[in-house]
Scaffold this active site. Structure first.
Site, PDB file in Angstrom:
ATOM      1  N   ARG A 132      50.409  44.046  48.897  1.00  0.00           N
ATOM      2  CA  ARG A 132      50.428  44.345  47.462  1.00  0.00           C
ATOM      3  C   ARG A 132      49.101  45.013  47.071  1.00  0.00           C
ATOM      4  NH1 ARG A 132      49.042  40.746  42.346  1.00  0.00           N
ATOM      5  NH2 ARG A 132      49.753  42.243  40.808  1.00  0.00           N
TER       6      ARG A 132
ATOM      7  N   ASN B  45      49.436  39.228  49.704  1.00  0.00           N
ATOM      8  CA  ASN B  45      48.860  39.508  48.390  1.00  0.00           C
ATOM      9  C   ASN B  45      47.439  38.946  48.421  1.00  0.00           C
ATOM     10  OD1 ASN B  45      48.165  39.731  45.728  1.00  0.00           O
ATOM     11  ND2 ASN B  45      49.972  38.666  44.928  1.00  0.00           N
TER      12      ASN B  45
ATOM     13  N   HIS C 249      52.248  45.596  37.039  1.00  0.00           N
ATOM     14  CA  HIS C 249      53.450  44.761  37.216  1.00  0.00           C
ATOM     15  C   HIS C 249      54.675  45.597  37.589  1.00  0.00           C
ATOM     16  CE1 HIS C 249      51.606  41.819  34.042  1.00  0.00           C
ATOM     17  NE2 HIS C 249      51.312  41.401  35.255  1.00  0.00           N
TER      18      HIS C 249
ATOM     19  N   GLU D  63      58.407  39.558  42.986  1.00  0.00           N
ATOM     20  CA  GLU D  63      57.608  40.720  43.398  1.00  0.00           C
ATOM     21  C   GLU D  63      57.509  40.815  44.922  1.00  0.00           C
ATOM     22  OE1 GLU D  63      54.234  41.255  40.214  1.00  0.00           O
ATOM     23  OE2 GLU D  63      54.932  39.207  40.191  1.00  0.00           O
TER      24      GLU D  63
ATOM     25  N   ARG E  41      43.128  38.177  27.987  1.00  0.00           N
ATOM     26  CA  ARG E  41      42.844  39.598  27.712  1.00  0.00           C
ATOM     27  C   ARG E  41      43.269  39.973  26.297  1.00  0.00           C
ATOM     28  NH1 ARG E  41      45.982  41.780  32.869  1.00  0.00           N
ATOM     29  NH2 ARG E  41      45.674  39.802  33.897  1.00  0.00           N
TER      30      ARG E  41
END
Ligand code: ADP
Length: 397
Positions: free
Chosen positions: A90, A7, A179, A385, A240
């Site tokens: 990823r 990742n 996600h 993940e 955010r």
């Protein structure tokens, strides 16, 4: 079979080596400050932590260092690199160029370059990670695993924005979500835990972390998700804004003398929980401040839960019913008050939380926190993940 999961961020690189025979992580770690002075590798293996401080001028140096650790006499877990069967990378955004996990080839990397601008903060880093691995392990099979793949099943009427259809066709502007690997993992794990087939269940998955998104999963397929063209949309997040009237942005840009680019940075980095509370983007800090009577921290938490609740309501309608709500990621797994606030008032829809079970400390396993009389199961499922990336990579091979 052993899969190395990578990742890559712009200045960091996280990795896990996973043995697919038992799906156990045999080593993992992070390289930090790549391309900046003060490079550092933290490697965990054999029950110990190893720290290497060394300048890491680029991702190729970082991945070389990681591979060195993996075969090292003391810190290592494999005899040679031949034991790594494949590498899974990823990737945040796929646009419409990729719909599923894809083998790394010159052609797919050319396409990756083309869609770079869809996730300017993330995709270029993934390309650096792939190129670094290809430089160091040229013969190794590698897969691109996209955060957006799980959302590819959204119907047109859910994924399109109501702008000129020809602009969608020309520029591929639409909802992609994010996600996806996490939503996919927890939806599958929920079905397994409840001993049901995924096809039998209507699930709302709430991935609530620093970045948060909520998905509606019908029979194992995603039919809607809260993030949009980028991960800026949906519920308010750590920094955010989440959903906002774009005309308010134009107004704010004008008032504050910001360019469009600065306006977007403001929405991505200075808004959300941080902007409202003025305290922190971290939910632990927010909960503490709220307990101490800080009005704005409390307001931020209320806004977050209210927004999540609205998505739960909307997705219940979109799914035409509901069997399971899953909470996952840093906040979803660890913050009982947020979970309680998200589902409060939904009792008449058969969603009833057991306050005692909800208060139990996260121990990394799956927990059913619904009350005996709840028609809808409410589950906490730790996300994984990296395991999804490893599984997808293994399946592709
Ligand atoms: P990211 O989107 O960066 O992957 P995470 O899923 O790690 O984020 O979530 C980070 C958020 O989870 C932070 O706001 C943090 O406060 C919250 N959190 C609450 N309790 C814990 C905990 N025990 N461990 C980790 N994160 C926690």
């Amino acid at each position: 079979m052993k899969i190395l999961v990578i990742n890559a961020g712009s200045s960091s690189l996280k990795y896990q080596l996973i043995d697919m025979a038992n799906e156990q992580v045999i080593a993992k770690g992070t390289c930090e400050r790549i391309g900046i002075s003060g490079g550092k590798l933290t490697h965990k293996a054999n029950g110990k932590e190893f720290v290497v401080e060394r300048e890491l001028p680029n991702h190729t140096e970082a991945i070389s260092l990681v591979l060195g650790e993996l075969v090292d006499k003391e810190a290592g877990v494999i005899a040679s690199m031949d034991e790594i069967d494949a590498v899974g990378h990823r990737v945040v955004a796929s646009g419409e160029a990729f719909t599923q996990t894809t083998l790394v080839t010159d052609e797919t990397m050319r396409l990756m370059e083309e869609i770079k601008e869809l996730a300017p903060l993330h995709n270029p880093a993934a390309i650096l990670g792939v190129n670094a691995c290809r430089a160091v392990m040229p013969d190794k099979k590698m897969a691109l695993v996209f955060d957006t793949s799980f959302h590819q099943t959204m119907p047109d009427y859910a994924k399109l924005y109501a702008v000129d259809y020809e602009d969608y066709q020309k520029y591929k502007v639409r909802r992609y979500g994010a996600h996806g690997t996490s939503h996919k993992f927890v939806a599958g794990a929920a079905a397994e835990y409840l001993k049901k087939k995924p096809e039998e269940l209507k699930i709302i998955t709430c991935h609530l972390g620093n970045g948060s998104s909520i998905s509606a999963v019908d029979g194992g397929k995603c039919i809607d998700t809260s993030m949009g063209f980028t991960p800026l949309a949906g519920v308010p997040m750590g920094t955010r804004s989440g959903d906002i009237d774009v005309a308010a942005i134009e107004f704010l840009c004008r008032k504050k003398g910001m360019s469009m680019e600065e306006g977007l940075a403001y929405l991505n980095k200075k808004s959300g929980m941080l902007g409202i509370s003025g305290v922190s983007s971290d939910f632990r800090d927010l909960c503490k401040a709220s307990d101490e009577g800080n009005y704005r921290a409390d307001l931020a938490l209320k806004m977050f839960a209210y927004s999540c609740k609205k998505y739960v309501g909307a997705y219940m309608a979109a799914l035409g019913g509901l069997d399971v709500i899953v909470f996952t990621a840093g906040v979803g797994e660890n913050t009982p008050t947020v979970r309680a606030d998200v589902v409060s008032g939904l009792e008449q829809f058969g969603i009833v939380l057991d306050p005692e079970k909800n208060r139990l400390k996260n121990d990394g396993s799956i927990h059913d926190i619904s009350a005996e009389n709840s028609k809808v199961k409410i589950l906490i499922i730790p996300t994984n993940e990296e395991l999804v990336i490893a599984r997808e990579t293994a399946a592709l091979l």
